[in-house]
Design a protein around this motif. Sequence first.
Motif, PDB file in Angstrom:
ATOM      1  N   ASN A 198      11.471  60.679  38.371  1.00 39.97           N
ATOM      2  CA  ASN A 198      12.053  61.149  37.111  1.00 39.97           C
ATOM      3  C   ASN A 198      13.408  61.808  37.311  1.00 39.97           C
ATOM      4  O   ASN A 198      13.824  62.634  36.506  1.00 39.97           O
ATOM      5  N   ILE A 199      14.122  61.409  38.350  1.00 38.81           N
ATOM      6  CA  ILE A 199      15.392  62.050  38.690  1.00 38.81           C
ATOM      7  C   ILE A 199      16.442  61.864  37.597  1.00 38.81           C
ATOM      8  O   ILE A 199      17.304  62.725  37.403  1.00 38.81           O
ATOM      9  N   GLU A 200      16.361  60.784  36.844  1.00 40.43           N
ATOM     10  CA  GLU A 200      17.331  60.547  35.761  1.00 40.43           C
ATOM     11  C   GLU A 200      17.233  61.638  34.696  1.00 40.43           C
ATOM     12  O   GLU A 200      18.237  62.018  34.104  1.00 40.43           O
ATOM     13  N   TYR A 201      16.038  62.139  34.465  1.00 41.93           N
ATOM     14  CA  TYR A 201      15.864  63.235  33.509  1.00 41.93           C
ATOM     15  C   TYR A 201      16.659  64.456  33.963  1.00 41.93           C
ATOM     16  O   TYR A 201      17.342  65.101  33.175  1.00 41.93           O
ATOM     17  N   THR A 258      11.187  62.663  42.084  1.00 37.88           N
ATOM     18  CA  THR A 258      12.092  61.580  42.463  1.00 37.88           C
ATOM     19  C   THR A 258      12.058  60.449  41.448  1.00 37.88           C
ATOM     20  O   THR A 258      13.105  59.909  41.078  1.00 37.88           O
ATOM     21  N   LYS A 288      19.197  64.528  36.071  1.00 38.30           N
ATOM     22  CA  LYS A 288      20.631  64.245  36.072  1.00 38.30           C
ATOM     23  C   LYS A 288      21.212  64.439  34.670  1.00 38.30           C
ATOM     24  O   LYS A 288      22.338  64.895  34.522  1.00 38.30           O
ATOM     25  N   ALA A 289      20.448  64.081  33.646  1.00 43.16           N
ATOM     26  CA  ALA A 289      20.930  64.185  32.265  1.00 43.16           C
ATOM     27  C   ALA A 289      20.796  65.597  31.699  1.00 43.16           C
ATOM     28  O   ALA A 289      21.419  65.918  30.694  1.00 43.16           O
ATOM     29  N   LYS A 290      19.997  66.437  32.336  1.00 43.61           N
ATOM     30  CA  LYS A 290      19.768  67.797  31.833  1.00 43.61           C
ATOM     31  C   LYS A 290      21.015  68.649  32.022  1.00 43.61           C
ATOM     32  O   LYS A 290      21.542  68.741  33.116  1.00 43.61           O
ATOM     33  N   TYR A 335      19.251  63.941  44.966  1.00 42.80           N
ATOM     34  CA  TYR A 335      20.199  64.406  43.944  1.00 42.80           C
ATOM     35  C   TYR A 335      20.671  65.802  44.343  1.00 42.80           C
ATOM     36  O   TYR A 335      19.954  66.783  44.143  1.00 42.80           O
TER      37      TYR A 335
END
Length: 126
Positions: free
Chosen positions: A10-13, A8, A15-17, A45
């Motif tokens: 590191n959710i931005e990682y 949670t 999302k960008a993957k 997410y």
Amino acid sequence: MGLLMMLTLNIEYFKAKPVNIPKITFLLDNGYHLDTLTQKLEAVYPAIMRKIRFELSPKPLKTEKAAQGKTGFVPVATRWVIERSNAWMGHCKSLTKNFERTLVNAKAQMDLCFVRLMLKRLAAKS
């Protein structure tokens, strides 16, 4: 649950993957409830399960152990990846003697431990 918190945070990682590259596989112990974990992550997410996958570590059955003539604890190869890494960290005195006050400092100590290990191995090959 530490895994849920880590994912949670590191959710931005994730999302960008991009979706078109292979999924990241997390090898889990049999103590995890995959349905609950998946539901909680998808609440944060919804598309995360298209980018990651969970794999439960195999647990030898009693019949398999009996066929091999073994009883009690039987090591599983995939689990030894983690156990081996923990043993390597045990060789770093700073990790076994000092207790860091913050998680950031503790993670930096672990990173330095593995950098030191990799540098020693690279130096031995040359």
